[in-house]
Design an enzyme around this catalytic site. Structure first.
Site, PDB file in Angstrom:
ATOM      1  N   HIS A 164      -5.306  10.800   2.435  1.00  0.00           N
ATOM      2  CA  HIS A 164      -4.892  11.056   0.702  1.00  0.00           C
ATOM      3  C   HIS A 164      -5.140  10.630  -0.318  1.00  0.00           C
ATOM      4  O   HIS A 164      -6.075  11.106   0.084  1.00  0.00           O
ATOM      5  CB  HIS A 164      -3.593   9.374   0.778  1.00  0.00           C
ATOM      6  CG  HIS A 164      -2.392   9.022   1.610  1.00  0.00           C
ATOM      7  ND1 HIS A 164      -2.816   8.545   3.237  1.00  0.00           N
ATOM      8  CD2 HIS A 164      -1.985   9.415   1.739  1.00  0.00           C
ATOM      9  CE1 HIS A 164      -1.998   8.541   4.190  1.00  0.00           C
ATOM     10  NE2 HIS A 164      -1.035   8.768   2.617  1.00  0.00           N
ATOM     11  N   LYS A 213      -4.685   6.864  -4.092  1.00  0.00           N
ATOM     12  CA  LYS A 213      -3.749   6.419  -3.684  1.00  0.00           C
ATOM     13  C   LYS A 213      -5.218   4.732  -3.666  1.00  0.00           C
ATOM     14  O   LYS A 213      -6.101   4.828  -3.444  1.00  0.00           O
ATOM     15  CB  LYS A 213      -3.543   6.826  -2.265  1.00  0.00           C
ATOM     16  CG  LYS A 213      -3.253   6.011  -1.458  1.00  0.00           C
ATOM     17  CD  LYS A 213      -2.881   6.454   0.236  1.00  0.00           C
ATOM     18  CE  LYS A 213      -1.842   5.163   0.919  1.00  0.00           C
ATOM     19  NZ  LYS A 213      -0.786   5.039   0.157  1.00  0.00           N
TER      20      LYS A 213
END
EC number: 1.17.1.8
Length: 240
Positions: free
Chosen positions: A135, A139
């Site tokens: 990600h 995040k």
């Protein structure tokens, strides 16, 4: 459909845009801290919003959990990840009085990935399994809720499995029951999830790559469209 947004970060901003393009109306927003830049009526409590048909949550446990302890009756779509066991217990309790939908990943493609994985695990019983997710660099939680969901699928089908998050301090060969779990953070990666089955002289990889966060926003809207017509209960992609 009149929608209350819980949280107004990047994801619910997309929900607002896409919902309005579909002809739905955003009737309000609940945030941790009210902001002058938010273009919708801001509220502190779900029950204060009298004309909403459904609430869509893309927030965080700090905002969501106090709201869930309040008295309200409104169909609820929840995409918050973190403190999963506590969250699921609370949502199950609320579902006695309202329809509640939860998914750690609002992409239907990821839901399909879990079904493919469930079919593959028994067929590849003697293969080693490694799970990897990637990600963007903003995040916070790791591993992702989606990777935890993939691991749960494996646990339901294999006995005595052991999650292995870091081999740095392990001075031993890989054990058959090990399930490697890996997280990558960098750049603007929307979301990638891969299951690697490693056997003797062959490997099989199953991968889902999100190319836009719109898939998660659209998934939440589609879930809300179905949920508003459902009786009280706890719903996932499996039974919605």
């Amino acid at each position: 459909m009149k929608i209350l947004l819980i949280g107004y970060g990047a994801m619910n901003q997309r929900v607002a845009r896409l919902a309005e393009e579909k002809g739905h109306e955003i009737v309000g927003v609940i945030e941790n801290t009210p902001k002058a830049t938010t273009p919708y009526q801001q509220y502190q409590h779900i029950a204060d919003v009298k004309d909403a048909d459904v609430a869509i949550d893309f927030s965080n446990p700090n905002l969501l959990f106090p709201l869930l302890d309040e008295e309200f009756h409104l169909p609820l779509v929840v995409a918050t990840t973190g403190e999963k066991e506590k969250l699921l217990n609370k949502l199950d309790e609320l579902s006695q009085n309202m329809p509640v939908f939860f998914s750690a990943n609002m992409s239907y493609g990821v839901h399909a990935l879990t079904k493919i994985l469930a079919a593959a695990v028994p067929l590849l019983d003697d293969f080693d399994i490694e799970l990897t997710e990637a990600h963007h660099n903003k995040k916070v939680d790791a591993p992702s809720g989606t990777l935890e969901k993939l691991y749960d699928v494996i646990v339901s089908l294999k006995e005595n499995v052991t999650p292995v998050y870091d081999r740095h301090e392990l001075n031993e060969k890989r054990q058959p029951q090990d399930i490697g779990i890996h997280s990558i953070r960098g750049g603007t990666i929307v979301g990638e999830h891969e299951v690697l089955f490693a056997g003797t002289d062959e490997t099989i990889q199953i991968t889902h790559r999100a190319q836009s966060k719109d898939i998660f926003a659209n998934g939440a809207i589609q879930a809300a469209e179905r949920l508003v017509n459902k009786p009280n209960g706890f719903y996932t992609f499996d039974n919605l």
